[in-house]
Design an enzyme around this catalytic site. Structure first.
Site, PDB file in Angstrom:
ATOM      1  N   GLU A 132      36.426  47.002  41.385  1.00  0.00           N
ATOM      2  CA  GLU A 132      35.944  47.729  42.551  1.00  0.00           C
ATOM      3  C   GLU A 132      35.091  48.774  42.571  1.00  0.00           C
ATOM      4  O   GLU A 132      35.581  49.828  41.765  1.00  0.00           O
ATOM      5  CB  GLU A 132      36.973  47.655  43.661  1.00  0.00           C
ATOM      6  N   MET A 270      44.328  50.946  42.755  1.00  0.00           N
ATOM      7  CA  MET A 270      43.360  49.696  43.022  1.00  0.00           C
ATOM      8  C   MET A 270      44.370  48.624  43.439  1.00  0.00           C
ATOM      9  O   MET A 270      45.264  48.431  42.671  1.00  0.00           O
ATOM     10  CB  MET A 270      42.527  49.448  41.985  1.00  0.00           C
ATOM     11  N   GLU A 271      44.019  47.786  44.342  1.00  0.00           N
ATOM     12  CA  GLU A 271      44.992  46.859  45.061  1.00  0.00           C
ATOM     13  C   GLU A 271      44.944  45.468  44.660  1.00  0.00           C
ATOM     14  O   GLU A 271      45.183  44.581  45.235  1.00  0.00           O
ATOM     15  CB  GLU A 271      44.848  46.729  46.605  1.00  0.00           C
ATOM     16  N   ASN A 272      44.399  45.290  43.292  1.00  0.00           N
ATOM     17  CA  ASN A 272      44.056  43.912  42.611  1.00  0.00           C
ATOM     18  C   ASN A 272      45.521  43.060  42.886  1.00  0.00           C
ATOM     19  O   ASN A 272      46.521  43.462  42.693  1.00  0.00           O
ATOM     20  CB  ASN A 272      44.175  44.174  41.095  1.00  0.00           C
ATOM     21  N   HIS A 304      49.977  51.971  50.863  1.00  0.00           N
ATOM     22  CA  HIS A 304      48.425  51.499  51.130  1.00  0.00           C
ATOM     23  C   HIS A 304      48.195  50.497  50.307  1.00  0.00           C
ATOM     24  O   HIS A 304      47.494  49.454  50.602  1.00  0.00           O
ATOM     25  CB  HIS A 304      47.598  52.721  50.853  1.00  0.00           C
ATOM     26  N   GLU A 305      48.216  50.595  48.767  1.00  0.00           N
ATOM     27  CA  GLU A 305      47.653  49.305  47.923  1.00  0.00           C
ATOM     28  C   GLU A 305      48.644  47.951  48.359  1.00  0.00           C
ATOM     29  O   GLU A 305      48.058  47.199  47.981  1.00  0.00           O
ATOM     30  CB  GLU A 305      48.004  50.026  46.507  1.00  0.00           C
ATOM     31  N   HIS A 308      47.274  46.375  51.221  1.00  0.00           N
ATOM     32  CA  HIS A 308      46.080  45.435  50.869  1.00  0.00           C
ATOM     33  C   HIS A 308      46.324  43.977  50.659  1.00  0.00           C
ATOM     34  O   HIS A 308      45.391  43.345  50.672  1.00  0.00           O
ATOM     35  CB  HIS A 308      45.384  46.280  49.916  1.00  0.00           C
ATOM     36  N   GLU A 327      39.763  49.075  54.353  1.00  0.00           N
ATOM     37  CA  GLU A 327      40.073  50.292  54.171  1.00  0.00           C
ATOM     38  C   GLU A 327      40.371  51.136  55.362  1.00  0.00           C
ATOM     39  O   GLU A 327      41.404  51.526  55.265  1.00  0.00           O
ATOM     40  CB  GLU A 327      39.058  50.951  53.205  1.00  0.00           C
TER      41      GLU A 327
END
Length: 877
Positions: A132, A270-272, A304-305, A308, A327
Site C-alpha cells: 500500500e 499494514m493490514e494485509n 486498528h489493523e 481493517h 481509514e
C-alpha cells in the site's frame, strides 16, 4: 535515484477523481511464485484475466510496473515478442487482447537494493513486503489499483525457516536445502493487500475461538531475542477480536492470523489480509523498555489493523480518493475500542489533542485538503491527519446525528450490500441514510470541503418570559483551491447549567416535553438561532460536549470558562474550558512580553491548577498540562516563538513555586507500591506523578532536580525513567549529561529504546539543541535508511518549536539538509517531512524568507522524487 524520480523542469501530472474510469480488465485469480534471493528474486505471476463489461470493448491492457526486469511474457502459453507489447515509463501495455486469457509474467527484482521499502525488500536479512499504496507494481507487472480484486495463491521457495503470506497455509515441501510452501487466500482482495514475509523469525503462538466456534491460530513473528516482548501485542489482538464480535458482530474469516514485526518500515503497520506487517514500535513491549504511551499505542494500532479485516479488506476502496472510507472509519473504530478499554473521557481528550496538533494545523496551511481529495500527484502524500483523523470525526458526527443504534444498523447494511466489493464513500453514507431514514446529503459536504469551521455563540435570557436564546454562527476560512466556503451540518452536543453547576432539562420551542441531559443541536446555516422555553434562571451553556464536531469554538468569556472548568458534568468540556482559560492567560502574558513588560501569571490560573489536584488522576494529569507552545502559536496571527516560550516557562515556574508543597505531597502518594501494571488507574497515577515532578523542577525547588535524578536512577519501569530523563533534558545541570550517558550505555543495543534517547535530546528546549541534533546525525547509531530513527531525531526536532524556529535559521537548514539527503533513497519518508517548512506564512518576515529558501533548495534538487516535489511545491506556493 527513486523509481518515481522526475526531471526538475517537468512537473508531475495530477490524477483527478473526476477522471476515474473502470479498469479495462478484471483478474479473477492470481497465482504467484517467488524464488527468493536477496540480490536476484524471480517472480512468476499467472493472471486469469477477462475484459470488464463496464470498460470500452477495444481497450488495451495496461499493467503498472516499476524497478522490474521482464524475463518472459506468455499469453495462454504462447510467448509474446516485443512487437506484441510495449514497455513504457509507467509499466507495460498490450494493445490487442482477447476477451479472456491467462497471462504469465516472469520478472526479476532485487530486494536488497530496495531502499524505498516499497514492494519486496530486505531488512535485517529477512524479506518483507509493503504494497500500500502502490508497491505491488515493484513486484510484478499488474493493474495496481484497488478496484481490481482477485483471489490469490502464493508459493514461496527459499531456504528461510519461516515463509508467510495471505490466507491459509498448505504443507511445506522440502527439496535439498530449500523448501516451498503455498498459501491460499479464499477472499478476493486488491493487490495492495498482498503480503509476503520470510526469514529467520521466531513466533509467539496463541489461539482464538470465534463466537461461532471456529478455531483461529494466532502468531506474532519477530526477530530472535524479542519473544519476551510480544505478550501485550497478543493480548491486544485477542481483545480486539472479541470486541469486534461484541460491538459490531464481525467475526474473523480465516484459519490463521499472523503479525510480523520489522524495524525498517515507512508506516506504523499494514493490514494485509491475514498477515499484518507491523513496525516493531507497535509490537514489542515490556515494562523495562516501553512506556505507558507505548503500551497504549500498541493496543490501538493492533486493533486498528485487525479491524481493517472488514473495514478495508472485506469491503475496500474503489480508488484511492476513497481512502478515508477505510481509514477514517477504522480510526473511529479503534478510538471506540480504546475508549472501552480505559477512561473514555481521557481517551477522547487525547484524540482531540492529536487532531488539533496535526489536522487543524494541516487545515490552516498550504497542504489543506478535503477528507476526500479531488486530485493528487502521489497518493502516498495523502495518508494524512485529514484523511485519517478528521475522517474519523466525520464518522463520529454521522453516528451522533443518526444515533448509535441506527449507526450499527447502517454498518450491518453496508456489509450486507458490499461484502467483497470495492466501493465509495457515497456507498457508505447511503447505507447510513437508508438504515436511519435521516437525510445525509447535505452532511456529505464534510467530505468535500477543506478547512476547520469556526463557531461563535451569542446568548440572551429574558426573565419575564423565561426564554433563553442561543445563537450559533459558523464560518470557514479559505483554503487552497477553495476560496468560497459553505455552511456545514454541525452537530453541537450541549446542555444548560444553572448557577450552581447543576444540569437543567432543556425544552426547545416546539418540544412536547423537556429533554434531560445532553441534546444535539444541528447548526446548518451561517447563523442558527435556538429558543429554549421554561428556563427558570439565566443558564450557562455547555457546548460541544465530548467534542461533538471538529470545529473551533471561540468567544467564551474567561469567567464562563472558569465556571465550566469547575462545574461541568461533561469531562471534555471541563478540560477544554480549563485549556481555553489557560491559553487566554498565556496569550496575555505573550502580549505583555511583546509590549516590553514583565509577564505576570494570573493568580486565577494557579488557583485553577490547584483545584485539579484532587480529581481522578488520569483526568488531573490532563488538566494540569498547560496548552503547548504549538497550540498557543495556532492562536496567533503572527507566531512569536520566543515570547510564547518565555510566557509558558514563566507560568510553569509560578505554578511550581506556588503549589510546591501540594505537588510534592501528591508526588509522594502516587508510587507504584504494587509493582508495574498497565491498567487505566495505574497509568493515570504515573501520569499525574510525573506531571507533579515536572512542575516541581520548573518551579526551581532545590530538591526537585535530585528528585528527578533519583526517579531516573531507581525507576522500575520505562515510563518513569523516560519521564525523569525528559525533565532533566530541559535543565542545564550535571545530572542531565550523567543521565543521558547512563541511558545510552544501558540501551544502545535496543533500537526502539535508543529511538527514545535520540528523541528526548531533539526535544530539549535548551539553546544548544540544534547543534546537538546535528552532532547526533553523525552518531554511529543514527541511520538515514531507518525511518524510525529519522522520525525519532529529525522529526522530533521539528516539533521543538522554540529551537526549530530559531531566528538564525539553523534549525531549518538542518531539517532541509535531511530531506535533501533522504529523498534519493526514500522519497516517501522525505516527502512526509516537508510540511513543517510549509508553515512559513504564520511567522515573521525573517523566518518566512528562511523557510522559503529551504523549500526552494529542496525543489532545486536534481531528480527530486514525485512525492517530495508535490509536497514542496504546494508548501512554497
Amino acid at each position: 535515484m527513486p523509481a518515481d524520480a522526475i526531471a526538475t523542469d517537468v512537473a508531475p501530472q495530477e490524477i483527478r477523481l473526476a477522471d476515474y474510469a473502470p479498469p479495462a480488465f478484471l483478474i479473477d485469480t492470481v497465482d504467484l511464485r517467488f524464488d527468493l534471493d536477496e540480490a536476484v528474486t524471480t517472480v512468476v505471476a499467472n493472471l486469469n484475466l477477462r475484459r470488464n463489461p463496464a470498460a470500452p470493448a477495444d481497450a488495451a491492457l495496461h499493467l503498472d510496473g516499476e524497478a522490474l526486469t521482464l524475463l518472459r511474457l506468455t499469453r495462454d502459453g504462447v510467448p509474446l515478442t516485443e512487437t506484441d507489447y510495449h514497455i513504457v515509463k509507467a509499466g507495460l501495455v498490450i494493445p490487442d487482447m482477447p476477451d479472456a486469457c491467462t497471462l504469465q509474467i516472469e520478472t526479476r527484482i532485487a530486494p536488497k537494493d530496495n531502499s524505498e521499502l516499497s514492494g519486496l525488500y530486505v531488512s535485517g536479512g529477512n524479506y518483507f513486503t509493503q504494497c500500500e499504496a502502490q508497491g505491488f507494481r515493484r513486484i510484478t507487472y499488474f493493474p495496481d489499483r484497488p478496484d481490481v480484486m482477485s483471489r490469490y495463491t502464493t508459493t514461496i521457495i527459499s531456504a528461510c525457516p519461516v515463509m508467510l503470506s495471505n490466507g491459509n497455509p498448505g504443507p511445506t515441501i522440502q527439496f535439498g536445502d530449500r523448501r516451498s510452501v503455498t498459501w491460499t487466500d479464499p477472499h478476493p482482495k486488491p493487490c495492495y493487500l498482498f503480503a509476503l514475509v520470510a526469514g529467520d523469525l521466531v513466533s509467539v503462538k496463541d489461539h482464538f475461538t470465534t463466537r461461532s466456534g471456529r478455531p483461529v491460530e494466532l502468531g506474532v513473528y519477530v526477530r530472535r531475542g524479542d519473544e519476551d516482548r510480544c505478550a501485550h501485542a497478543m493480548r491486544s489482538l485477542k481483545t480486539s477480536m472479541t470486541w469486534d464480535e461484541e460491538v459490531f458482530g464481525l467475526e474473523y474469516d480465516l484459519d490463521v492470523f499472523n503479525i510480523a514485526a520489522v524495524s525498517d518500515f515507512n508506516m506504523g503497520a499494514m493490514e494485509n489480509k491475514g498477515l499484518n506487517v507491523f513496525n516493531t514500535k507497535y509490537v514489542l513491549a515490556r515494562p523495562e523498555t516501553a512506556t505507558d504511551t507505548d503500551y497504549q499505542g500498541i493496543e490501538t494500532v493492533i486493533a486498528h489493523e485487525y479491524f481493517h479485516n472488514w473495514t478495508g479488506n472485506r469491503v475496500t476502496c474503489r480508488d484511492w480518493f476513497q481512502l478515508s472510507l477505510k481509514e477514517g472509519l477504522t480510526v473511529y473504530r479503534d478510538q471506540e475500542f480504546s475508549a472501552d478499554q480505559g477512561s473514555r473521557a481521557v481517551k477522547r481528550i487525547g484524540d482531540v489533542r492529536g487532531l488539533r496538533a496535526a489536522q487543524f494545523r494541516e487545515d490552516a496551511g498550504p497542504l489543506a485538503h478535503p477528507v476526500q481529495p479531488a486530485s493528487y500527484m502521489a497518493i502516498d502524500n495523502f495518508y494524512t491527519a485529514t484523511v485519517y483523523n478528521k475522517g474519523a470525526e466525520v464518522i463520529r458526527m454521522m453516528a451522533t446525528i443518526i444515533g448509535r443504534p441506527a449507526f450499527r444498523r447502517g454498518m450491518d447494511l453496508y456489509f450486507a450490500r458490499h461484502d467483497n466489493q470495492a466501493v465509495t464513500i457515497n456507498d457508505f453514507v447511503q447505507a447510513m441514510q437508508d438504515a436511519s431514514g435521516v437525510d445525509l446529503q447535505d452532511f456529505k459536504l464534510w467530505y468535500h470541503q477543506a478547512g476547520t469551521p469556526e463557531i461563535s455563540v451569542e446568548d440572551t435570557y429574558d426573565p419575564a418570559t423565561k426564554r433563553y436564546t442561543l445563537t450559533i454562527r459558523q464560518s470557514t476560512k479559505p483554503t487552497p483551491g477553495q476560496p468560497d466556503k459553505y455552511p456545514q451540518v454541525i452537530p453541537v452536543a450541549m446542555g444548560l447549567l444553572d448557577g450552581n453547576g447543576q444540569q437543567l432539562a432543556t425544552r426547545l420551542q416546539g418540544d412536547p416535553d423537556p429533554a434531560p441531559g445532553t441534546r444535539i443541536l444541528l447548526a446548518t446555516r451561517t447563523e442558527n438561532r435556538f429558543e429554549f422555553i421554561d428556563v427558570a434562571s439565566p443558564p450557562v451553556p455547555s457546548l460541544l460536549r465530548d467534542f461533538s464536531a471538529p470545529v473551533k469554538l471561540s468567544g467564551l468569556a474567561p469567567d464562563r470558562l472558569r465556571f465550566l472548568a469547575a462545574h461541568d458534568s461533561d469531562p471534555f468540556v471541563r478540560w477544554e474550558s480549563g485549556q481555553q482559560f489557560a491559553a487566554s492567560v498565556l496569550l496575555d502574558m505573550v502580549a505583555a512580553i511583546q509590549a516590553g513588560r514583565d509577564p505576570v501569571t494570573d493568580p486565577a490560573l494557579i488557583e485553577a491548577m490547584a483545584s485539579t489536584l484532587d480529581q481522578e488522576p488520569a483526568f488531573a494529569a490532563e488538566a494540569l498540562a498547560l496548552p503547548g507552545e504549538a497550540s498557543l502559536a495556532d492562536k496567533m496571527n503572527v507566531v512569536d516563538v520566543d515570547a510564547i516560550h518565555t510566557a509558558r516557562d514563566t507560568a510553569r515556574n509560578a505554578i511550581g513555586q506556588a503549589l510546591c508543597g501540594q505537588l510534592r505531597a501528591l508526588y509522594d502518594t502516587l508510587t507504584d507500591n504494587g509493582g508495574y501494571t498497565i491498567d487505566g488507574p495505574a497509568i493515570g497515577r504515573r501520569s499525574l506523578r510525573n506531571a507533579c515532578l515536572s512542575y516541581l523542577v520548573a518551579g526551581g525547588d532545590a530538591q526537585a532536580v535530585p528528585l528527578a535524578k533519583a526517579q531516573f536512577d531507581t525507576g522500575a519501569n520505562m515510563t518513569d525513567v523516560l519521564a525523569a530523563l525528559a525533565i532533566l533534558s530541559g535543565v542545564d545541570c550535571p545530572q542531565q549529561a550523567q543521565a543521558l550517558d547512563r541511558f545510552y550505555q544501558a540501551w544502545q543495543g535496543d533500537p526502539l529504546v535508543l529511538d527514545k534517547w535520540f528523541a528526548i535530546q531533539a526535544l530539549s528546549p535548551l539553546p544548544a539543541t540544534a547543534q546537538a541534533v546535528r552532532d547526533l546525525k553523525a552518531h554511529p547509531d543514527f541511520d538515514l535508511r531507518n525511518p524510525n530513527r529519522i522520525r525519532a531525531l529529525v522529526s522530533s526536532f521539528a516539533a521543538n518549536q522554540v529551537r526549530f524556529h530559531d531566528r538564525s535559521g539553523a534549525g531549518y537548514l538542518l531539517y532541509a539538509d535531511t530531506i535533501v539527503q533522504l529523498d534519493p533513497t526514500n522519497g516517501q519518508v522525505a516527502a512526509r517531512m516537508v510540511s513543517p517548512l510549509g508553515q512559513w506564512r504564520r511567522f515573521d518576515t525573517v523566518r518566512q524568507h528562511l523557510m522559503q529558501a529551504e523549500l526552494q533548495r529542496i525543489l532545486d534538487l536534481p531528480g527530486l522524487s514525485r512525492n517530495t516535489f508535490e509536497m514542496a511545491s504546494k508548501s512554497i506556493a
